[in-house]
Scaffold this active site. Structure first.
Site, PDB file in Angstrom:
ATOM      1  N   GLU A 170      78.611  85.133 -17.929  1.00  0.00           N
ATOM      2  CA  GLU A 170      79.711  84.540 -18.211  1.00  0.00           C
ATOM      3  C   GLU A 170      79.469  82.959 -18.938  1.00  0.00           C
ATOM      4  OE1 GLU A 170      83.328  85.476 -15.158  1.00  0.00           O
ATOM      5  OE2 GLU A 170      81.306  84.790 -14.220  1.00  0.00           O
TER       6      GLU A 170
ATOM      7  N   GLU B  12      79.732  92.368 -10.159  1.00  0.00           N
ATOM      8  CA  GLU B  12      80.787  91.799  -8.915  1.00  0.00           C
ATOM      9  C   GLU B  12      81.627  92.713  -8.371  1.00  0.00           C
ATOM     10  OE1 GLU B  12      80.233  88.261 -11.687  1.00  0.00           O
ATOM     11  OE2 GLU B  12      80.287  90.620 -11.770  1.00  0.00           O
TER      12      GLU B  12
END
Length: 697
Positions: free
Chosen positions: A104, A124
């Site tokens: 990210e 995740e």
């Protein structure tokens, strides 16, 4: 974090939190400070964000999810926004690996230079989460909807080279930092850039595609509870970026507070903790090095064990008594590698390299120079004695002797050897070359050096190792035997095998107890029960499982067990013969069948695991409750999204568990001796504590 290093007019900010550059609070604070410094410095025209050649960043520090610091300001979404709004262009110089929150950060930069062999991922989903700092909004804009869905829902590493033509990749490089600095100079001179957040996702057929994805993940939600949230967040990327971020943020925190994510994060940490053995005193120079292994027994288990070592380059002597048995083992091993080649998971040359390490043998003399000898023979103490006495007289004095026994007394086995301190249990789970779990059993006299060598070897062959003390069945099988026993008693009392299997499989178990018995072989369970009848006559069993065996219904291998198995049809089907047998036993014993709800079934079977697990903790057989949970999620099909039996009990509350156990103990014709709450459960419930207070996380 290191100070900003200047290269001409480019400021290089080094992410530095060894070994994986996890983005903890301190790194976040430092990064905010360095970005502000770089943006206000008159000596800097552009910025490069760099980790190491091997690791840009692994993402968020998982430990902070437990401490609560993950959400403290400056949090990860704030860093993403700071990078996006930097007044000076920022280039991510990405080494070999980049994942999660690290990806990210890279997506938030104005450009990205990747090492040519880099791999990236959003893992995740494996923690019951979704990317929470813009990943679900930025990745579809960078690589397209289809690829983003695959990466986020799969959670698997992706080679950046396969994404070279997308907006994600500004450049591929063999010298990441140098090329990133050069590219940053170009951006500072005015080369145009379009930030990823300003890109639009191609909407062609997007509704149809996402509807198909949503229908698919709905059927898999038990295995992957955060998938629906991920799809919803990705769908929001088709619209306004900032509104999409709000959708992602809401869904992320919903997932973060879910019991499933809590359990998966717990499991992640438990898997790291199980390698730690308190009080292990080892001089590293005394830890035996294992470079050659002998395996006694070339059956299914022995062949599978051998494959583990061959596949990591360790030579193996495979020993059998008779040529035909040895040949079957050789054929099994050859077949394994042939299948890998056929599936393009190995090259033909790699397969040959593995097979060239195998030495088939009919003589113990070929075991003389092995560093480790593992027996994988029939589960009978007299046979084990013969094998270990012979090995003890044959192998080098400093070789390690290991037993693959799943139930027998390792202390007794050790006494058959000249050097009992060099005996350890290595209990592989079937199929041994596939199952990740390895119970490393420490006998009373096992030396610290030998135990340490066994744990080191487990890592080398890519197993998850849990240390167990010596008892009947160790951790896993001791508990599963009670689980199966209670299931059998429920059948006699009124439930059907298929009701029990269905309830537990719907709850999340990979396989119900009766399907499990059919897979393992009902004769295996019968042998264990017969031994228990003699050694522990007070233990209460239903006679139905033995009657099933006496009918020749041994399970899948005989085509009939608790279920009937039809060739070409997946799974078993209920059989009227079993219904009639159950009814006959009930009538003979004067049992009036009573109904069991799904909750009744689940509570009895799962709390049977919990109560026996607590006794194992009391006795010091397991080092910590989380080790028991690792055994069950890795070896017995316990749903990872529930954390394991002990974690599940923690979530329910031990006061509640204790009350249920007392109800079961007081039932007419129940099994009060077993169901009486263990002392540990009673004590912890009274203190308001959980199992984590006993050597736990």
């Amino acid at each position: 974090m290191k100070d900003i290093s200047l290269n001409g007019r480019v400021g290089v900010i080094h992410l530095s939190n060894p070994p994986l550059n996890s983005i903890n609070l301190q790194l976040r604070l430092d990064l905010v400070s360095k970005l502000e410094e770089a943006n206000t410095s008159e000596a800097i025209d552009a910025i490069v964000l760099y980790g190491t050649e091997e690791m840009f960043s692994c993402g968020a520090d998982i430990d902070e999810f437990f401490s609560g610091e993950a959400g403290r300001d400056p949090n990860l979404p704030m860093l993403v926004e700071l990078l996006q709004n930097s007044s000076k262009p920022v280039v991510a110089a990405v080494g070999k690996q980049c994942m999660g929150g690290g990806l990210e950060l890279a997506l938030a930069c104005h450009a990205r230079v990747f090492r040519a062999d880099a791999v990236i991922s959003f893992p995740e989903i494996h923690l019951g989460l979704i990317p929470g700092a813009g990943g679900t909004q930025l990745l579809p804009r960078a690589v397209g909807l289809s690829k983003a869905v695959s990466m986020i829902l799969g959670g698997r590493p992706c080679a950046v080279k396969s994404l070279e033509e997308t907006q994600l990749v500004s450049r591929l490089s063999d010298n990441v930092l140098t090329d990133a600095i050069a590219f940053a100079n170009q951006l500072a001179e005015g080369e145009p850039i379009v930030p990823i957040q300003d890109l639009k996702v191609d909407k062609v057929n997007s509704d149809l595609f996402l509807r198909w994805v949503s229908n698919t993940v709905r059927s898999q939600v038990r295995r992957s509870p955060s998938s629906p949230a991920a799809v919803t967040a990705i769908e929001a990327s088709l619209g306004d970026y900032k509104k999409g971020l709000e959708v992602e943020k809401k869904l992320f925190w919903e997932r973060m507070s879910s019991t499933e994510s809590e359990a998966l994060r717990y499991g992640f940490k438990a898997e790291r903790e199980c390698w730690k053995v308190p009080g292990l005193s080892v001089d590293k120079t005394n830890v035996p090095t294992i470079e050659k292994v002998g395996v006694v027994g070339a059956g299914t288990m022995g062949s599978g064990i051998a494959i583990n070592f061959l596949s990591v380059g360790i030579p193996v002597v495979l020993l059998e008594q008779k040529q035909d048995a040895l040949q079957r083992g050789i054929d099994t091993i050859h077949s394994h590698y042939e299948k890998l080649v056929a599936k393009s998971k190995l090259t033909d040359e790699q397969s040959k390299q593995c097979l060239n390490l195998l030495t088939p043998s009919l003589s113990y003399e070929d075991m003389r120079d092995v560093d480790l000898a593992i027996e994988a023979v029939f589960e009978d103490m007299s046979i084990k004695e013969s094998v270990f006495r012979t090995l003890s007289e044959t192998v080098r004095e400093n070789a390690i002797l290991a037993s693959n026994t799943s139930t027998l007394d390792l202390n007794k086995i050790a006494q058959f050897c000249r050097h009992p301190e060099r005996v350890v249990g290595l209990h592989f789970f079937s199929p041994a070359n596939i199952m990740k779990l390895l119970e490393v059993v420490r006998a009373d006299l096992t030396s610290d050096a030998v135990l340490s060598a066994a744990m080191k070897l487990a890592k080398r062959i890519k197993k998850t190792a849990v240390v167990s003390g010596v008892c009947d069945g160790f951790i896993g099988n001791r508990m599963i035997n009670e689980y199966l026993r209670i299931a059998g008693l429920m059948v006699e009392a009124g439930a059907s095998p298929w009701e029990i299997d269905s309830a537990l499989e719907e709850w999340g178990m990979a396989m119900g107890p009766f399907r499990m018995m059919d897979l393992a072989g009902n004769d295996v369970g019968m042998a264990i029960r017969k031994r228990t009848y003699i050694e522990k006559p007070e233990v209460k069993f239903s006679s139905i499982p033995d009657r099933v065996c006496e009918l020749g219904r041994l399970g899948q291998k005989s085509g009939k067990g608790w279920y009937q198995y039809v060739p070409g049809q997946r799974g078993g089907i209920p059989d009227d013969e079993i219904d009639r047998l159950i009814q006959d036993v009930r009538e003979s014993n004067g049992v009036v069948a009573r109904p069991f709800s799904k909750d009744d079934i689940i509570e009895r079977c799962i709390y049977a695991l919990v109560n026996e697990g607590a006794r194992i903790l009391e006795e010091g057989i397991a080092l910590r409750a989380s080790d028991i949970d690792v055994v069950y999620t890795h070896g017995y099909g316990f749903p990872a999204s529930r954390g394991g039996p002990m974690h599940y009990a923690n979530q329910k509350g031990l006061v509640v568990v204790k009350q249920k156990l007392e109800i079961f103990a007081n039932e007419t014709n129940g099994d009060a001796n077993f169901w009486s709450p263990s002392k540990l459960i009673s004590d912890l419930a009274q203190q308001g504590h959980h199992f984590d207070h006993v050597g736990g996380l």
